[in-house]
Motif scaffolding. Structure first.
Motif, PDB file in Angstrom:
ATOM      1  N   ALA A 410       0.844  -1.192   0.000  1.00 20.65           N
ATOM      2  CA  ALA A 410       0.000   0.000   0.000  1.00 20.65           C
ATOM      3  C   ALA A 410       0.875   1.236   0.000  1.00 20.65           C
ATOM      4  CB  ALA A 410      -0.916   0.007   1.227  1.00 20.65           C
ATOM      5  N   VAL A 411       0.327   2.296  -0.565  1.00 25.55           N
ATOM      6  CA  VAL A 411       0.970   3.615  -0.494  1.00 25.55           C
ATOM      7  C   VAL A 411      -0.110   4.631  -0.146  1.00 25.55           C
ATOM      8  CG1 VAL A 411       2.333   5.373  -1.675  1.00 25.55           C
ATOM      9  CG2 VAL A 411       2.641   2.956  -2.283  1.00 25.55           C
ATOM     10  N   PHE A 412       0.174   5.467   0.856  1.00 31.67           N
ATOM     11  CA  PHE A 412      -0.738   6.543   1.240  1.00 31.67           C
ATOM     12  C   PHE A 412      -0.052   7.881   1.000  1.00 31.67           C
ATOM     13  CE2 PHE A 412      -2.575   3.064   3.682  1.00 31.67           C
ATOM     14  CZ  PHE A 412      -3.940   3.322   3.623  1.00 31.67           C
ATOM     15  N   SER A 413      -0.750   8.788   0.326  1.00 34.06           N
ATOM     16  CA  SER A 413      -0.245  10.142   0.098  1.00 34.06           C
ATOM     17  C   SER A 413      -1.419  11.064  -0.181  1.00 34.06           C
ATOM     18  CB  SER A 413       0.718  10.155  -1.093  1.00 34.06           C
ATOM     19  OG  SER A 413       1.068  11.479  -1.441  1.00 34.06           O
ATOM     20  N   ALA A 414      -1.260  12.339   0.173  1.00 32.30           N
ATOM     21  CA  ALA A 414      -2.285  13.337  -0.182  1.00 32.30           C
ATOM     22  C   ALA A 414      -2.302  13.589  -1.684  1.00 32.30           C
ATOM     23  CB  ALA A 414      -2.014  14.637   0.576  1.00 32.30           C
ATOM     24  N   ASP A 415      -1.239  13.207  -2.358  1.00 35.58           N
ATOM     25  CA  ASP A 415      -1.093  13.417  -3.799  1.00 35.58           C
ATOM     26  C   ASP A 415      -1.160  12.059  -4.501  1.00 35.58           C
ATOM     27  OD1 ASP A 415      -0.207  13.795  -6.394  1.00 35.58           O
ATOM     28  OD2 ASP A 415       1.467  15.100  -5.852  1.00 35.58           O
TER      29      ASP A 415
END
Length: 477
Positions: A410-415
């Motif tokens: 998984a990857v979490f980012s605002a972008d």
């Protein structure tokens, strides 16, 4: 107690040749809830013979006939939803609401997806004067695990039926009742005799006999990487097709612009779902060095808020692990984490407070985990999360890829574009961006030692098909 001491072979429930009786235990209470017989090579021979005999007719069945069959399977499955949920909770300890809403419905979704695909799949195409046809691969052996029993049975059986294959299923002997109910569903739906067969047994006996059987054309196996290697070795003797869905040690990269309060809490809860017993569990949480203290605080609170207890209660979020053997393995790995110097943030060894029996594990979080530690490398298959730190994006990607596994992540980012760029460099078969869930229409499977081939959706259907080129089938103009 449920008496499951018969096998489903050639359209009927028959007396096994294997004489050994195995008690199936409820991991929440340690009570015997079912008894099965463990099959032997004679049982395998009988089941394979039935599948071989049924193949010529079923492989030539029309697409319309198989559509009608799968429609009846959906109908009969819907009639047994609560039976399936109760069996799942009783056998492997999933909380009842989790069983109803996720375990059982995952199975239904795979049948519906196979039905939808069958309706729109063209099994032939023209290339010049050649007709290329897709045909059923043949007689399939299916060896399935206990952790998502219906999910793993249906994502094999449904596309195999859609393709026109016949099959022998060996479900997990730890959680066999869901498979027996599923066999009843298929019988009720009118699956022709011999098309689907069920033999209970252990891996070294029934699993090995199926993997090596010269009349089996394909083995579809879900389980540990070590067992998958044994299946491959056995199958290599006659070069049968092998599909493997194996272990994982998935990384969850939380980038510095993510909403940590929300994302860390959610990630901890997701790690504890199904008591951490999912091959794609994101058990390595990667956070920036500068955000470690904040991450620890949020993760500790989240882990300590997980309601652990009786899986038959709708208030329970996390039930027991599946067995005493699994409990001992998870306890040993938690202790190894402590011994190797990781910081215990929440949980630890022993039974959770207020629970004096059953196979319960404390929701456990470690910090200060470094890449060489055992808990950063081995699949634990329990509710144990390792928090690791990275210096920058390049470091995060390197840590994520430093594994023999490559199943999920998984990857979490605002972008979103930034998240996609990082995800594109992770060597895994699946990546969840900003908490997106899985999709039964999309492929499921991994790179490296996480497996071979893909399940789910049209990629899963393709696994059960062979490709034939018929040159000159189309007249020249």
């Amino acid at each position: 107690m449920h008496n499951l001491q018969k096998f489903y072979i050639d359209g009927q429930w028959v007396e096994p040749q294997g004489e050994q009786v195995l008690d199936v235990l409820n991991p929440a209470t340690d009570a015997v809830v079912s008894q099965i017989r463990l099959g032997n090579e004679s049982d395998v021979e009988r089941a394979v013979a039935a599948a071989v005999k049924a193949f010529p007719a079923f492989s030539q069945s029309s697409k319309e006939e198989r559509i009608a069959l799968l429609e009846r399977v959906v109908e009969c499955y819907n009639a047994r939803l609560e039976d399936l949920a109760q069996a799942t909770t009783e056998e492997m300890g999933a909380p009842i609401e989790f069983s109803r809403n996720l375990q059982v419905m995952a199975g239904l979704s795979h049948i519906k997806v196979a039905l939808s695909l069958l309706k729109k799949t063209d099994f032939s195409e023209q290339i010049g004067t050649t007709t290329v046809v897709k045909e059923p691969v043949g007689v399939c052996a299916m060896i399935t695990p206990w952790n998502w029993p219906l999910n793993q049975i249906t994502c094999k059986v449904a596309p195999a039926l859609a393709a026109g294959c016949t099959m022998v299923l060996k479900p997990s002997e730890v959680a066999p009742r869901t498979a027996h109910i599923f066999a009843e569903i298929l019988h009720e739906a009118g699956v022709p005799a011999g098309v689907f067969n069920l033999v209970d047994g252990d891996g070294p006996t029934v699993g090995a006999a199926l993997s090596a059987h010269p009349q089996i054309d394909m083995v579809s196996f879900t389980g540990s990487t070590q067992a998958g290697k044994q299946v491959s070795i056995a199958a290599a003797e006659n070069l049968k097709k092998v599909s493997l869905e194996l272990g994982g040690k998935s990384a969850n990269i939380i980038l510095d612009d993510a909403d940590f309060a929300k994302v860390v809490r959610r990630s901890v809860k997701e790690m504890m779902a199904n008591t951490g017993q999912s091959c794609n569990a994101r058990s390595r949480m990667l956070v920036p060095e500068s955000r470690l203290a904040e991450t620890i605080e949020i993760a500790k609170a989240a882990a300590e808020s997980v309601v652990t207890g009786d899986p038959s209660s709708t208030a329970t979020a996390m039930g027991p692990v599946v067995s005493a053997l699994q409990w001992q393995r998870v306890q040993a790995l938690i202790q190894t984490g402590i011994d190797e110097g990781a910081e215990l943030v929440a949980g630890g060894t022993g039974l959770p407070d207020g629970l004096e029996s059953g196979c319960y594990v404390k929701p456990t979080v470690f910090a200060g985990v470094t890449p060489e530690m055992t808990i950063a490398r081995e699949e634990i298959f329990g509710p144990v999360l390792s928090i690791m730190t990275y210096k920058d994006e390049e470091d995060a990607i390197a840590i994520a890829n430093d594994s023999i596994y490559g199943l999920s992540g998984a990857v979490f980012s605002a972008d979103l574009e930034r998240a996609k760029a990082v995800a594109g460099r992770i060597r895994t078969g699946m990546i969840h961006l900003n908490g997106a869930s899985t999709d039964a229409r999309a492929p499921f499977g991994g790179y490296k030692q996480s497996g071979v081939g893909r399940e789910w959706g049209h990629y899963g259907l393709e696994e059960f098909l062979e490709t034939k080129a018929m040159f000159g089938a189309v007249p020249r103009d």
